[in-house]
Design a protein around this motif. Structure first.
Motif, PDB file in Angstrom:
ATOM      1  N   PRO A   2       0.838  -1.196   0.000  1.00 53.20           N
ATOM      2  CA  PRO A   2       0.000   0.000   0.000  1.00 53.20           C
ATOM      3  C   PRO A   2       0.873   1.246   0.000  1.00 53.20           C
ATOM      4  CG  PRO A   2       0.082  -0.932   2.184  1.00 53.20           C
ATOM      5  CD  PRO A   2       0.899  -1.841   1.313  1.00 53.20           C
ATOM      6  N   ASP A   3       0.461   2.258  -0.687  1.00 55.25           N
ATOM      7  CA  ASP A   3       1.214   3.502  -0.714  1.00 55.25           C
ATOM      8  C   ASP A   3       0.237   4.646  -0.884  1.00 55.25           C
ATOM      9  OD1 ASP A   3       3.315   5.207  -0.636  1.00 55.25           O
ATOM     10  OD2 ASP A   3       4.135   4.704  -2.597  1.00 55.25           O
ATOM     11  N   LYS A   4       0.580   5.791  -0.314  1.00 54.88           N
ATOM     12  CA  LYS A   4      -0.265   6.972  -0.426  1.00 54.88           C
ATOM     13  C   LYS A   4       0.573   8.089  -1.017  1.00 54.88           C
ATOM     14  CE  LYS A   4      -4.206   9.142   0.204  1.00 54.88           C
ATOM     15  NZ  LYS A   4      -3.942  10.288  -0.638  1.00 54.88           N
ATOM     16  N   LEU A   5       0.321   8.427  -2.245  1.00 59.88           N
ATOM     17  CA  LEU A   5       0.959   9.540  -2.920  1.00 59.88           C
ATOM     18  C   LEU A   5      -0.075  10.651  -3.053  1.00 59.88           C
ATOM     19  CD1 LEU A   5       2.933   7.474  -5.532  1.00 59.88           C
ATOM     20  CD2 LEU A   5       3.932   8.851  -3.722  1.00 59.88           C
ATOM     21  N   PRO A   6       0.325  11.843  -3.443  1.00 55.82           N
ATOM     22  CA  PRO A   6      -0.635  12.947  -3.492  1.00 55.82           C
ATOM     23  C   PRO A   6      -1.901  12.615  -4.273  1.00 55.82           C
ATOM     24  CG  PRO A   6       1.585  13.767  -3.805  1.00 55.82           C
ATOM     25  CD  PRO A   6       1.673  12.262  -3.803  1.00 55.82           C
ATOM     26  N   ASN A   7      -3.008  12.634  -3.550  1.00 51.88           N
ATOM     27  CA  ASN A   7      -4.325  12.497  -4.160  1.00 51.88           C
ATOM     28  C   ASN A   7      -4.575  11.153  -4.824  1.00 51.88           C
ATOM     29  OD1 ASN A   7      -6.706  13.964  -4.176  1.00 51.88           O
ATOM     30  ND2 ASN A   7      -6.471  14.583  -6.296  1.00 51.88           N
ATOM     31  N   VAL A   8      -3.848  10.113  -4.439  1.00 49.42           N
ATOM     32  CA  VAL A   8      -4.095   8.799  -5.017  1.00 49.42           C
ATOM     33  C   VAL A   8      -3.654   7.713  -4.044  1.00 49.42           C
ATOM     34  CG1 VAL A   8      -1.873   8.656  -6.209  1.00 49.42           C
ATOM     35  CG2 VAL A   8      -3.818   7.369  -7.089  1.00 49.42           C
ATOM     36  N   LEU A   9      -4.456   6.661  -3.950  1.00 48.17           N
ATOM     37  CA  LEU A   9      -4.134   5.484  -3.148  1.00 48.17           C
ATOM     38  C   LEU A   9      -3.735   4.360  -4.086  1.00 48.17           C
ATOM     39  CD1 LEU A   9      -4.289   3.732  -0.486  1.00 48.17           C
ATOM     40  CD2 LEU A   9      -6.626   3.199  -1.183  1.00 48.17           C
ATOM     41  N   ILE A  10      -2.617   3.711  -3.811  1.00 49.76           N
ATOM     42  CA  ILE A  10      -2.172   2.574  -4.618  1.00 49.76           C
ATOM     43  C   ILE A  10      -1.940   1.392  -3.696  1.00 49.76           C
ATOM     44  CG2 ILE A  10      -0.451   1.689  -6.229  1.00 49.76           C
ATOM     45  CD1 ILE A  10       0.339   4.567  -6.818  1.00 49.76           C
ATOM     46  N   ALA A  11      -2.477   0.246  -4.070  1.00 54.19           N
ATOM     47  CA  ALA A  11      -2.171  -1.007  -3.388  1.00 54.19           C
ATOM     48  C   ALA A  11      -1.759  -2.008  -4.454  1.00 54.19           C
ATOM     49  CB  ALA A  11      -3.389  -1.513  -2.613  1.00 54.19           C
ATOM     50  N   SER A  12      -0.706  -2.747  -4.214  1.00 51.66           N
ATOM     51  CA  SER A  12      -0.233  -3.691  -5.231  1.00 51.66           C
ATOM     52  C   SER A  12       0.230  -4.989  -4.595  1.00 51.66           C
ATOM     53  CB  SER A  12       0.908  -3.078  -6.051  1.00 51.66           C
ATOM     54  OG  SER A  12       2.073  -2.936  -5.266  1.00 51.66           O
ATOM     55  N   PHE A  13       0.239  -6.039  -5.401  1.00 56.12           N
ATOM     56  CA  PHE A  13       0.728  -7.340  -4.951  1.00 56.12           C
ATOM     57  C   PHE A  13       1.169  -8.133  -6.175  1.00 56.12           C
ATOM     58  CE2 PHE A  13      -3.765  -7.735  -5.817  1.00 56.12           C
ATOM     59  CZ  PHE A  13      -3.883  -8.939  -6.494  1.00 56.12           C
ATOM     60  N   PRO A  14       2.167  -9.011  -6.017  1.00 52.02           N
ATOM     61  CA  PRO A  14       2.588  -9.872  -7.128  1.00 52.02           C
ATOM     62  C   PRO A  14       1.696 -11.101  -7.198  1.00 52.02           C
ATOM     63  CG  PRO A  14       4.053 -10.187  -5.275  1.00 52.02           C
ATOM     64  CD  PRO A  14       3.049  -9.140  -4.848  1.00 52.02           C
ATOM     65  N   ALA A  15       1.263 -11.453  -8.405  1.00 50.19           N
ATOM     66  CA  ALA A  15       0.309 -12.551  -8.563  1.00 50.19           C
ATOM     67  C   ALA A  15       0.854 -13.627  -9.479  1.00 50.19           C
ATOM     68  CB  ALA A  15      -1.014 -12.025  -9.126  1.00 50.19           C
ATOM     69  N   GLY A  16       0.544 -14.878  -9.137  1.00 54.85           N
ATOM     70  CA  GLY A  16       0.781 -15.999 -10.030  1.00 54.85           C
ATOM     71  C   GLY A  16       2.220 -16.428 -10.165  1.00 54.85           C
ATOM     72  N   PRO A  17       2.454 -17.447 -10.977  1.00 55.13           N
ATOM     73  CA  PRO A  17       3.811 -18.002 -11.122  1.00 55.13           C
ATOM     74  C   PRO A  17       4.808 -17.030 -11.721  1.00 55.13           C
ATOM     75  CG  PRO A  17       2.309 -18.946 -12.751  1.00 55.13           C
ATOM     76  CD  PRO A  17       1.468 -18.184 -11.784  1.00 55.13           C
ATOM     77  N   TRP A  18       4.325 -16.025 -12.448  1.00 47.11           N
ATOM     78  CA  TRP A  18       5.220 -15.026 -13.034  1.00 47.11           C
ATOM     79  C   TRP A  18       5.369 -13.798 -12.145  1.00 47.11           C
ATOM     80  CZ3 TRP A  18       1.632 -17.565 -16.279  1.00 47.11           C
ATOM     81  CH2 TRP A  18       2.205 -18.432 -17.212  1.00 47.11           C
ATOM     82  N   GLN A  19       4.728 -13.808 -10.967  1.00 47.48           N
ATOM     83  CA  GLN A  19       4.836 -12.708 -10.001  1.00 47.48           C
ATOM     84  C   GLN A  19       4.588 -11.352 -10.671  1.00 47.48           C
ATOM     85  OE1 GLN A  19       5.873 -13.181  -6.168  1.00 47.48           O
ATOM     86  NE2 GLN A  19       4.333 -14.463  -7.154  1.00 47.48           N
ATOM     87  N   THR A  20       3.477 -11.268 -11.362  1.00 45.75           N
ATOM     88  CA  THR A  20       3.101 -10.036 -12.061  1.00 45.75           C
ATOM     89  C   THR A  20       2.471  -9.048 -11.090  1.00 45.75           C
ATOM     90  OG1 THR A  20       2.682 -11.320 -14.057  1.00 45.75           O
ATOM     91  CG2 THR A  20       1.731  -9.113 -13.959  1.00 45.75           C
ATOM     92  N   ASN A  21       2.948  -7.831 -11.110  1.00 44.80           N
ATOM     93  CA  ASN A  21       2.402  -6.810 -10.218  1.00 44.80           C
ATOM     94  C   ASN A  21       0.997  -6.408 -10.655  1.00 44.80           C
ATOM     95  OD1 ASN A  21       4.755  -6.650  -8.663  1.00 44.80           O
ATOM     96  ND2 ASN A  21       5.655  -5.083  -9.973  1.00 44.80           N
ATOM     97  N   CYS A  22       0.040  -6.609  -9.758  1.00 42.97           N
ATOM     98  CA  CYS A  22      -1.332  -6.156  -9.963  1.00 42.97           C
ATOM     99  C   CYS A  22      -1.548  -4.941  -9.073  1.00 42.97           C
ATOM    100  CB  CYS A  22      -2.312  -7.266  -9.592  1.00 42.97           C
ATOM    101  SG  CYS A  22      -4.058  -6.817  -9.739  1.00 42.97           S
ATOM    102  N   TYR A  23      -2.133  -3.890  -9.636  1.00 42.91           N
ATOM    103  CA  TYR A  23      -2.306  -2.633  -8.912  1.00 42.91           C
ATOM    104  C   TYR A  23      -3.784  -2.290  -8.752  1.00 42.91           C
ATOM    105  CZ  TYR A  23       2.644  -1.835 -10.065  1.00 42.91           C
ATOM    106  OH  TYR A  23       4.017  -1.967 -10.194  1.00 42.91           O
ATOM    107  N   LEU A  24      -4.147  -1.805  -7.558  1.00 45.61           N
ATOM    108  CA  LEU A  24      -5.432  -1.162  -7.329  1.00 45.61           C
ATOM    109  C   LEU A  24      -5.151   0.315  -7.103  1.00 45.61           C
ATOM    110  CD1 LEU A  24      -5.759  -4.207  -6.076  1.00 45.61           C
ATOM    111  CD2 LEU A  24      -7.928  -3.280  -5.225  1.00 45.61           C
ATOM    112  N   MET A  25      -5.913   1.180  -7.748  1.00 50.29           N
ATOM    113  CA  MET A  25      -5.679   2.611  -7.634  1.00 50.29           C
ATOM    114  C   MET A  25      -7.002   3.337  -7.433  1.00 50.29           C
ATOM    115  SD  MET A  25      -3.514   5.092 -10.218  1.00 50.29           S
ATOM    116  CE  MET A  25      -2.057   4.103  -9.864  1.00 50.29           C
TER     117      MET A  25
END
Length: 240
Positions: A2-25
């Motif tokens: 989770p991260d909080k930058l100006p005026n936006v919330l971002i949460a991310s996690f690596p998914a699956g066997p390829w560890q692909t970054n998935c982002y919620l914003m």
């Protein structure tokens, strides 16, 4: 992450066997959000993030069409009845992922899904300029090379410049170009015209690995140096 930058919330996690970054914003907790690149096995992580931050889903945005970035897009979007956005050049990969993968990937897909074809999302839309969703304006920059439809997504924030880079550029590396539909020449052009002109303080949120900045990569990424870009533009064998 989770991260909080100006005026936006971002949460991310690596998914699956390829560890692909998935982002919620989202603009803030308790509001609408977008999901970027929900790949293999990303569905539960997305659900947990939405519940944790009290979000509602407005759209799924895809940086490109490789299966490790899109595998969960249809399930997530169709359940929430929201659109999936992708560049038109990669739209067919939502149903035919092997078009941009080596034949070695066939048994992996069959093992994971029992098939090498997918049912695409019900509502697929193609990037055509900016996308405004969840109260955020996303500028789109076409950056082919890894796939023909690779797209940089730049969400509008008050102060920080963010770039959802997909597999165009990573911390210390770039996306591979030796798979079907990849092009070293186009990758060199994308790096030179879409990545390097960005300001040094721009935050790169890549499809794999840690976040970085354009300034750091400009100095330390061997693939962004002039001789490497020239080599990409004049490959001995582009794998085709």
């Amino acid at each position: 992450m989770p991260d909080k930058l100006p005026n936006v919330l971002i949460a991310s996690f690596p998914a699956g066997p390829w560890q692909t970054n998935c982002y919620l914003m989202a603009r803030a907790e308790g509001g609408p959000c977008v999901v970027v690149d929900p790949g293999v096995g990303a569905t539960e992580g997305v659900r947990r993030g939405i519940e944790q931050y009290g979000l509602t889903l407005d759209a799924v945005l895809l940086t490109h069409g490789h299966v490790d970035h899109v595998a969960s897009a249809a399930q997530i979007a169709d359940e929430a009845e929201v659109p999936v956005w992708i560049h038109e050049a990669d739209a067919d990969l939502l149903s035919e992922p092997l078009l941009a993968l080596s034949e070695d990937s066939r048994p992996i897909l069959e093992s994971l899904y029992g098939s090498t074809t997918f049912t695409p999302p019900r509502d697929v839309r193609n990037y055509d300029g900016d996308v405004v969703t969840a109260g955020i304006r996303f500028a789109t920059r076409h950056a082919p090379g890894h796939t023909p439809g690779c797209t940089l997504l730049l969400p509008e924030t008050d102060d920080a410049l963010l770039v959802l880079a997909g597999d165009v550029v990573f911390a210390g590396s770039i996306g591979r170009t030796d798979m079907p539909r990849g092009s070293a020449f186009e990758m060199a052009s994308s790096l030179a015209t879409q990545v390097l002109p960005l300001p040094d303080e721009a935050h790169l949120l890549p499809g794999h690995g840690p976040a970085t900045t354009v300034g750091h990569e400009r100095i330390n990424n061997p693939w962004l140096q002039p001789h490497a870009l020239m080599a990409l533009q004049n490959p001995i064998d582009d794998g085709k």
